[in-house]
Enzyme design. Structure first.
Site, PDB file in Angstrom:
ATOM      1  N   CYS A  94       0.831  -1.196   0.000  1.00 58.73           N
ATOM      2  CA  CYS A  94       0.000   0.000   0.000  1.00 58.73           C
ATOM      3  C   CYS A  94       0.878   1.262   0.000  1.00 58.73           C
ATOM      4  O   CYS A  94       1.528   1.552  -0.985  1.00 58.73           O
ATOM      5  CB  CYS A  94      -0.976  -0.024   1.176  1.00 58.73           C
ATOM      6  SG  CYS A  94      -2.377   1.104   0.997  1.00 58.73           S
ATOM      7  N   HIS A 137      -3.407  -5.783   1.059  1.00 57.65           N
ATOM      8  CA  HIS A 137      -2.704  -6.009   2.323  1.00 57.65           C
ATOM      9  C   HIS A 137      -2.642  -7.497   2.687  1.00 57.65           C
ATOM     10  O   HIS A 137      -3.552  -8.007   3.360  1.00 57.65           O
ATOM     11  CB  HIS A 137      -3.416  -5.270   3.454  1.00 57.65           C
ATOM     12  CG  HIS A 137      -3.254  -3.787   3.429  1.00 57.65           C
ATOM     13  ND1 HIS A 137      -2.265  -3.134   4.133  1.00 57.65           N
ATOM     14  CD2 HIS A 137      -3.950  -2.823   2.781  1.00 57.65           C
ATOM     15  CE1 HIS A 137      -2.362  -1.821   3.944  1.00 57.65           C
ATOM     16  NE2 HIS A 137      -3.385  -1.610   3.110  1.00 57.65           N
ATOM     17  N   GLU A 142      -0.747  -8.783   4.934  1.00 60.36           N
ATOM     18  CA  GLU A 142      -0.566  -8.904   6.379  1.00 60.36           C
ATOM     19  C   GLU A 142      -1.905  -8.860   7.114  1.00 60.36           C
ATOM     20  O   GLU A 142      -2.022  -9.314   8.254  1.00 60.36           O
ATOM     21  CB  GLU A 142       0.386  -7.817   6.894  1.00 60.36           C
ATOM     22  CG  GLU A 142      -0.212  -6.439   7.123  1.00 60.36           C
ATOM     23  CD  GLU A 142      -0.487  -5.651   5.844  1.00 60.36           C
ATOM     24  OE1 GLU A 142      -0.883  -4.471   5.961  1.00 60.36           O
ATOM     25  OE2 GLU A 142      -0.313  -6.193   4.738  1.00 60.36           O
TER      26      GLU A 142
END
Length: 217
Positions: free
Chosen positions: A85, A194, A196
């Site tokens: 990002c 994302h 994560e």
């Protein structure tokens, strides 16, 4: 394998990234953007957030932080670098990845789960993902995620197999549905979604783990 997570003023996904990598089995440390030594690390992750408040242009100020010189130097040695990002935006502003990221086509901040097609398994980030797993799900949260590139750059990305992820249902207008790319040497990955935030079943998806686990081999 030892990973550095770079922290800028305004980073807000640093702890998410720390948890994801640590839980998978990496040794992880936070590194403040004013530090200059990354020689002891095997990989570097630039997390999402709003570095320097996204003033001037996303990633445009962060590229001048002292740590960026070290990131560039370590990347030239072949070390793994991941920008997620805002991290992707910083990698582009720093010249480590081609193209540009501009305001979403609908001019709005978008926060939702998206499906990604794995466009290439020819990278350290996807090489160990099962070929039966041709799409993965994870969140996006951005306003400047619309990837653009010149016709020549796009052709080069396609010919060099540098487009790693594509959106199934393009949320932001990115050219050729691009969600993530690598550099020519394939050791640097930039992506707007994302992983994560999709690394634990409690978050609704484990698909992000596949990227990190592929790195571990």
């Amino acid at each position: 394998m030892k990973f550095a997570i770079i922290v800028f003023p305004g980073s807000n996904c640093d702890y998410d990234a720390y948890y994801a990598l640590k839980n998978i089995g990496f040794s992880v440390s936070f590194i403040w953007h004013k530090d200059v030594d990354l020689s002891s690390f095997d990989g570097i992750l630039i997390p999402g957030g709003f570095s320097y408040g996204d003033y001037l242009r996303t990633g445009a100020i962060a590229k001048f932080s002292p740590i960026m010189k070290s990131i560039i130097e370590e990347s030239k040695k072949g070390k793994i670098v991941i920008g997620i990002c805002n991290g992707f935006q910083i990698l582009i502003e720093s010249g480590l990845l081609p193209g540009a990221l501009i305001t979403n086509e609908n001019i709005k901040f978008i926060s939702k789960t998206v499906s990604l097609n794995i466009n290439s398994y020819n990278s350290i980030f996807t090489k160990n993902i099962s070929r039966d797993k041709n799409n993965i799900n994870m969140p996006i949260a951005h306003k400047q995620g619309n990837y653009i590139a010149s016709k020549d750059t796009l052709t080069e990305l396609e010919q060099n197999d540098q487009i790693i992820f594509k959106y199934q249902d393009n949320p932001n207008g990115s050219i050729s549905d691009i969600a993530g790319i690598t550099n020519k040497n394939r050791n640097i990955l930039g992506m707007m979604p994302h992983p994560e935030r999709a690394s634990d079943g409690l978050l609704g998806s484990n698909d992000g783990r596949l990227i990190f686990e592929s790195i571990l081999g």
